[in-house]
Design a protein around this motif. Structure first.
Motif, PDB file in Angstrom:
ATOM      1  N   GLU A  61      56.791  45.428  36.189  1.00 11.10           N
ATOM      2  CA  GLU A  61      58.213  45.564  35.897  1.00 11.10           C
ATOM      3  C   GLU A  61      59.031  44.519  36.658  1.00 11.10           C
ATOM      4  O   GLU A  61      60.177  44.245  36.314  1.00 11.10           O
ATOM      5  CB  GLU A  61      58.698  46.969  36.272  1.00 11.10           C
ATOM      6  N   TYR A  62      58.436  43.954  37.712  1.00  9.36           N
ATOM      7  CA  TYR A  62      59.137  42.993  38.557  1.00  9.36           C
ATOM      8  C   TYR A  62      58.408  41.664  38.712  1.00  9.36           C
ATOM      9  O   TYR A  62      59.028  40.635  38.946  1.00  9.36           O
ATOM     10  CB  TYR A  62      59.336  43.581  39.962  1.00  9.36           C
ATOM     11  N   ILE A  63      57.067  41.700  38.644  1.00  8.76           N
ATOM     12  CA  ILE A  63      56.264  40.530  38.983  1.00  8.76           C
ATOM     13  C   ILE A  63      55.318  40.199  37.831  1.00  8.76           C
ATOM     14  O   ILE A  63      54.665  41.103  37.281  1.00  8.76           O
ATOM     15  CB  ILE A  63      55.421  40.787  40.255  1.00  8.76           C
ATOM     16  N   ASP A  64      55.228  38.934  37.478  1.00  8.52           N
ATOM     17  CA  ASP A  64      54.277  38.485  36.465  1.00  8.52           C
ATOM     18  C   ASP A  64      52.861  38.888  36.880  1.00  8.52           C
ATOM     19  O   ASP A  64      52.485  38.760  38.049  1.00  8.52           O
ATOM     20  CB  ASP A  64      54.363  36.959  36.314  1.00  8.52           C
ATOM     21  N   ARG A  65      52.085  39.408  35.935  1.00  8.42           N
ATOM     22  CA  ARG A  65      50.747  39.932  36.262  1.00  8.42           C
ATOM     23  C   ARG A  65      49.856  38.880  36.914  1.00  8.42           C
ATOM     24  O   ARG A  65      49.090  39.178  37.839  1.00  8.42           O
ATOM     25  CB  ARG A  65      50.077  40.477  34.999  1.00  8.42           C
ATOM     26  N   LYS A  66      49.935  37.658  36.453  1.00  6.59           N
ATOM     27  CA  LYS A  66      49.121  36.586  37.023  1.00  6.59           C
ATOM     28  C   LYS A  66      49.506  36.345  38.483  1.00  6.59           C
ATOM     29  O   LYS A  66      48.634  36.159  39.343  1.00  6.59           O
ATOM     30  CB  LYS A  66      49.300  35.309  36.208  1.00  6.59           C
ATOM     31  N   GLU A  67      50.803  36.382  38.768  1.00  5.93           N
ATOM     32  CA  GLU A  67      51.268  36.181  40.143  1.00  5.93           C
ATOM     33  C   GLU A  67      50.912  37.382  41.012  1.00  5.93           C
ATOM     34  O   GLU A  67      50.576  37.223  42.191  1.00  5.93           O
ATOM     35  CB  GLU A  67      52.776  35.932  40.163  1.00  5.93           C
ATOM     36  N   ALA A  68      50.996  38.570  40.449  1.00  4.71           N
ATOM     37  CA  ALA A  68      50.694  39.784  41.216  1.00  4.71           C
ATOM     38  C   ALA A  68      49.262  39.787  41.729  1.00  4.71           C
ATOM     39  O   ALA A  68      48.977  40.315  42.807  1.00  4.71           O
ATOM     40  CB  ALA A  68      50.960  41.024  40.369  1.00  4.71           C
ATOM     41  N   ARG A  69      48.348  39.201  40.968  1.00  9.48           N
ATOM     42  CA  ARG A  69      46.939  39.160  41.391  1.00  9.48           C
ATOM     43  C   ARG A  69      46.746  38.301  42.644  1.00  9.48           C
ATOM     44  O   ARG A  69      45.726  38.408  43.322  1.00  9.48           O
ATOM     45  CB  ARG A  69      46.054  38.641  40.252  1.00  9.48           C
ATOM     46  N   LYS A  70      47.711  37.458  42.941  1.00  8.99           N
ATOM     47  CA  LYS A  70      47.641  36.617  44.141  1.00  8.99           C
ATOM     48  C   LYS A  70      48.265  37.300  45.359  1.00  8.99           C
ATOM     49  O   LYS A  70      48.356  36.701  46.421  1.00  8.99           O
ATOM     50  CB  LYS A  70      48.365  35.291  43.887  1.00  8.99           C
ATOM     51  N   MET A  71      48.717  38.538  45.191  1.00 12.60           N
ATOM     52  CA  MET A  71      49.434  39.242  46.255  1.00 12.60           C
ATOM     53  C   MET A  71      48.724  40.528  46.641  1.00 12.60           C
ATOM     54  O   MET A  71      48.281  41.286  45.775  1.00 12.60           O
ATOM     55  CB  MET A  71      50.855  39.616  45.799  1.00 12.60           C
ATOM     56  N   ASP A  72      48.648  40.786  47.930  1.00 18.90           N
ATOM     57  CA  ASP A  72      48.255  42.112  48.392  1.00 18.90           C
ATOM     58  C   ASP A  72      49.350  43.098  48.007  1.00 18.90           C
ATOM     59  O   ASP A  72      50.502  42.724  47.749  1.00 18.90           O
ATOM     60  CB  ASP A  72      48.090  42.094  49.918  1.00 18.90           C
ATOM     61  N   LEU A  73      49.010  44.386  48.005  1.00 19.05           N
ATOM     62  CA  LEU A  73      49.967  45.411  47.611  1.00 19.05           C
ATOM     63  C   LEU A  73      51.193  45.426  48.523  1.00 19.05           C
ATOM     64  O   LEU A  73      52.320  45.642  48.064  1.00 19.05           O
ATOM     65  CB  LEU A  73      49.293  46.785  47.614  1.00 19.05           C
ATOM     66  N   PHE A  74      51.017  45.153  49.824  1.00 14.91           N
ATOM     67  CA  PHE A  74      52.177  45.169  50.713  1.00 14.91           C
ATOM     68  C   PHE A  74      53.181  44.092  50.324  1.00 14.91           C
ATOM     69  O   PHE A  74      54.403  44.276  50.456  1.00 14.91           O
ATOM     70  CB  PHE A  74      51.740  45.034  52.180  1.00 14.91           C
ATOM     71  N   THR A  75      52.691  42.958  49.817  1.00 11.84           N
ATOM     72  CA  THR A  75      53.581  41.891  49.368  1.00 11.84           C
ATOM     73  C   THR A  75      54.254  42.262  48.054  1.00 11.84           C
ATOM     74  O   THR A  75      55.453  42.013  47.871  1.00 11.84           O
ATOM     75  CB  THR A  75      52.806  40.572  49.203  1.00 11.84           C
ATOM     76  N   GLN A  76      53.501  42.875  47.149  1.00 10.51           N
ATOM     77  CA  GLN A  76      54.108  43.347  45.904  1.00 10.51           C
ATOM     78  C   GLN A  76      55.251  44.311  46.198  1.00 10.51           C
ATOM     79  O   GLN A  76      56.338  44.209  45.612  1.00 10.51           O
ATOM     80  CB  GLN A  76      53.058  44.024  45.028  1.00 10.51           C
ATOM     81  N   TYR A  77      55.007  45.243  47.100  1.00  8.63           N
ATOM     82  CA  TYR A  77      56.058  46.181  47.483  1.00  8.63           C
ATOM     83  C   TYR A  77      57.284  45.438  48.013  1.00  8.63           C
ATOM     84  O   TYR A  77      58.430  45.756  47.666  1.00  8.63           O
ATOM     85  CB  TYR A  77      55.552  47.143  48.561  1.00  8.63           C
TER      86      TYR A  77
END
Length: 417
Positions: A61-77
């Motif tokens: 809902e906020y982050i492109d799926r491809k970019e999200a895979r490069k982030m740990d969950l704490f960064t996504q949050y």
């Protein structure tokens, strides 16, 4: 030196009670517990089988799926709440000076999920070092403010504070100081944590820090209660937009509250236990109050660290009595960790938001799950037990303390023109 005033102009929250500020505050107001059996992994063999998890989170809902895979969950949050706060602030990113806007973040642990997965995968192999190329950038605690700055082209001060459970309050105080000293006009600040993992739960279990009330998770976080047996692990993030007052006025920003003081001390005593005399806690509140330039009698509410540990709750309650004297019995005190659990490095940010919302709504969120009085905690203290209380709040303090003896206290005030 003529110090500048600093105000809060935007908020974002992702918590076990809700995935935005409105949902979070509604849960706090109603005294809802965010604790439930762990869903992120099979916890059957663990001493503690429950936590306060973020629920129904969808990063897409906020982050492109491809970019999200490069982030740990704490960064996504962190990315999610930063976006919420920026949008809430009404900032026109095309009109601000990016060299005068920074990001100062807090995280006690960083990418624990990433670290655990990468090491586990390596040990399952034949010893050949096969690691994800994003392993290090996903893991490091400073990546979150870095990525927030890249998203919005913010070129001001940028770093992460790491002081265990005091991390994001530490970040807020640093942001406050940078702005009032003239080193920035706006800073996106807050913290994020995602430690509900096998390593996180197992590690805290080994320390005997977590509640083991598996038969009733929703009542396990019970600050100040005689039967408390440890904290409940939480996760999530909070973000606040700190802005120089005249800058905020000039752009017609809505202002939630003013930040007027902050204190930081060390116990210099023990790796994990608080000082038995509470000396560091007393000192940190004294410093913050002195810096704020207010009388102790002006404080209406303290959002305490209140983790639901046997030693910590007693020490903090006694420190409040020592600092405030007779006024301690006229204050409202509450621990919102009774509802959210302990968000570790993100705790300070989400509890700062709770304090600000208490000012906004003239309502003190409760300390839930209280059943049995502890004779070591003065019964005259108003701990706002089990139900929210209406009260005008002009000044609120938020306390957070971390392993290593780190103490932080920050003070918010209803805006006075």
């Amino acid at each position: 030196m003529n110090l500048r005033r600093v105000v809060i102009t935007g908020l974002g929250a992702l918590t076990p009670l809700g995935n935005n500020v409105q949902e979070y505050w509604e849960g706090l107001s109603k005294g809802v517990s965010g604790a439930a059996p762990i869903t992120k992994f099979d916890a059957e063999k663990f001493k503690t089988k429950f936590a306060c998890e973020v629920k129904n989170f969808d990063s897409s809902e906020y982050i492109d799926r491809k970019e999200a895979r490069k982030m740990d969950l704490f960064t996504q949050y962190g990315m999610v709440v930063a976006q919420q706060a920026v949008e809430d602030s009404g900032m026109d990113m095309e009109r601000i000076n990016p060299d005068r806007v920074g990001v100062i973040w807090g995280s006690g642990i960083g990418g624990l999920t990433t670290f655990q997965h990468e090491v586990r995968d390596f040990t399952k192999g034949d010893g050949t070092p096969r690691f994800n190329p994003f392993f290090i950038p996903k893991m490091i605690a400073d990546i979150c403010p870095g990525l927030i700055s890249m998203k919005y082209n913010l070129r001001g001060p940028n770093f992460t504070t790491v002081s265990a459970c005091a991390s994001s309050t530490n970040a807020l105080i640093d942001a406050f100081n940078y702005i009032r000293l003239g080193k920035a006009d706006i800073i996106v600040s807050g913290g994020s944590e995602a430690a509900v993992t096998e390593a996180g739960v197992g590690g805290f279990n080994a320390m005997k820090a977590l509640s083991e009330r598996n038969e009733s998770p929703e009542t396990a976080s019970r600050p100040f209660d005689k039967s408390r047996d440890g904290f409940v692990l939480g996760e999530g993030a909070g973000a606040l937009i700190l802005e120089e007052y005249e800058h905020a006025k000039a752009r017609g920003a809505k202002i939630y509250a003013e930040i007027i003081g902050g204190g930081m001390t060390a116990d210099a005593y023990h790796m994990t236990a608080p000082h038995p005399e509470g000396t560091g806690i007393v000192k940190v509140m004294d410093i913050a109050i002195k810096e704020a330039g207010i009388a102790k009698e002006e404080v209406d509410y303290i959002n305490v660290h209140g983790t639901s540990t046997p030693l910590g709750d007693v020490g903090e309650s006694r420190a409040i009595q020592q600092v405030f004297g007779e006024h301690a019995y006229k204050l409202n005190i509450s621990s919102t960790k009774s509802m959210t659990g302990h968000l570790l490095g993100a705790a300070g940010a989400v509890e700062a938001i709770a304090s600000i919302m208490a000012i906004q709504h003239s309502l003190i969120p409760p300390t839930i799950n209280h059943e049995f009085a502890d004779e070591d905690i003065d019964s005259r203290l108003n701990l706002t037990l089990n139900k929210a209380q209406e009260r005008e709040v002009k000044v609120a303090i938020s306390n957070t303390f971390g392993f290593g003896g780190h103490n932080c206290s920050v003070i918010f005030r209803k805006l006075e023109e």
